[in-house]
Design an enzyme around this catalytic site. Structure first.
Site, PDB file in Angstrom:
ATOM      1  CE1 TYR A   5      -3.584   2.626   0.615  1.00 38.27           C
ATOM      2  CE2 TYR A   5      -2.289   3.268   2.522  1.00 38.27           C
ATOM      3  CZ  TYR A   5      -3.311   3.515   1.643  1.00 38.27           C
ATOM      4  OH  TYR A   5      -4.069   4.654   1.766  1.00 38.27           O
ATOM      5  CD  GLU A  26      -8.088   7.381   4.748  1.00 36.05           C
ATOM      6  OE1 GLU A  26      -8.023   7.145   5.971  1.00 36.05           O
ATOM      7  OE2 GLU A  26      -7.103   7.263   3.985  1.00 36.05           O
ATOM      8  CD1 TRP A  34      -4.133   1.689   5.541  1.00 40.89           C
ATOM      9  CD2 TRP A  34      -6.171   2.566   5.749  1.00 40.89           C
ATOM     10  NE1 TRP A  34      -4.633   1.914   4.269  1.00 40.89           N
ATOM     11  CE2 TRP A  34      -5.885   2.452   4.374  1.00 40.89           C
ATOM     12  CE3 TRP A  34      -7.407   3.098   6.125  1.00 40.89           C
ATOM     13  CZ2 TRP A  34      -6.770   2.830   3.377  1.00 40.89           C
ATOM     14  CZ3 TRP A  34      -8.289   3.481   5.132  1.00 40.89           C
ATOM     15  CH2 TRP A  34      -7.970   3.349   3.782  1.00 40.89           C
TER      16      TRP A  34
END
Length: 195
Positions: free
Chosen positions: A24, A46, A54
């Site tokens: 990522y 988000e 995350w």
């Protein structure tokens, strides 16, 4: 710590430990992202991340894409109460009623914004808050030098809320700005840091 060297010998931001995070970091985080669909997806994810790590979102991203019609705003805007219940029963995603309802409401807001201001309206709105480029970008020394919010993220959060979007507080919006490349918070020593 400014950067850490991974098993592949590449120095990255310290948070990018592990294969999924490293991919990522290397391929997406901080890369300029454009397009209403892509920004709606990133903003939605988000929002779902709020209060969680995350990595949870990254692990569930494929299931999110399937559950939310590939984040096509028109498709998600058409979701109804049955879809909310379907999503609440989907163990592949983060099952939070408020976040699910916000994602659907946000799709409707994106569609309304596009109908009023034309294709690319969300893209133009988000990118209008990119901080002015500095003559010489200096990467932060370490994660402690990276703010949770900025005046630009607070202003963008207000603008998004005026358009009817929810779960778009200044911290969530700053995370969007980082991940979508509006700001560069790769730390000193990271191979992705601008020089």
């Amino acid at each position: 710590m400014s950067a850490v060297t991974g098993p592949d010998g590449r120095a990255r931001c310290a948070w990018a430990a592990g294969e999924l995070y490293a991919a990522y970091h290397d391929d997406e985080w901080g890369v300029p992202l454009h397009g209403d669909r892509a920004l709606y997806e990133k903003l939605t994810l988000e929002g779902f991340q709020s209060g969680l790590s995350w990595i949870v979102v990254l692990r569930k991203r494929a299931a999110f894409r399937d559950a939310f019609a590939r984040f096509e705003p028109d498709a998600v805007a058409a979701f109804d109460g049955d879809d909310v219940e379907r999503l609440l029963a989907d163990a592949g995603i983060i099952r939070n009623r408020q976040k699910i309802e916000a994602a659907i409401g946000n799709a409707r807001a994106v569609v309304a914004l596009r109908e009023r201001d034309g294709d690319g309206a969300l893209d133009r709105l988000v990118w209008s808050f990119q901080p002015a480029a500095q003559a010489e970008h200096v990467p932060p020394e370490d994660a402690g030098d990276i703010p949770a919010t900025t005046s630009a993220s607070r202003a963008l959060a207000r603008a998004l809320k005026r358009e009817g979007l929810r779960f778009v507080g200044p911290t969530t919006v700053y995370a969007l700005m980082q991940s979508a490349g509006l700001v560069d918070d790769h730390v000193a020593g990271c191979w992705r840091a601008e020089r």
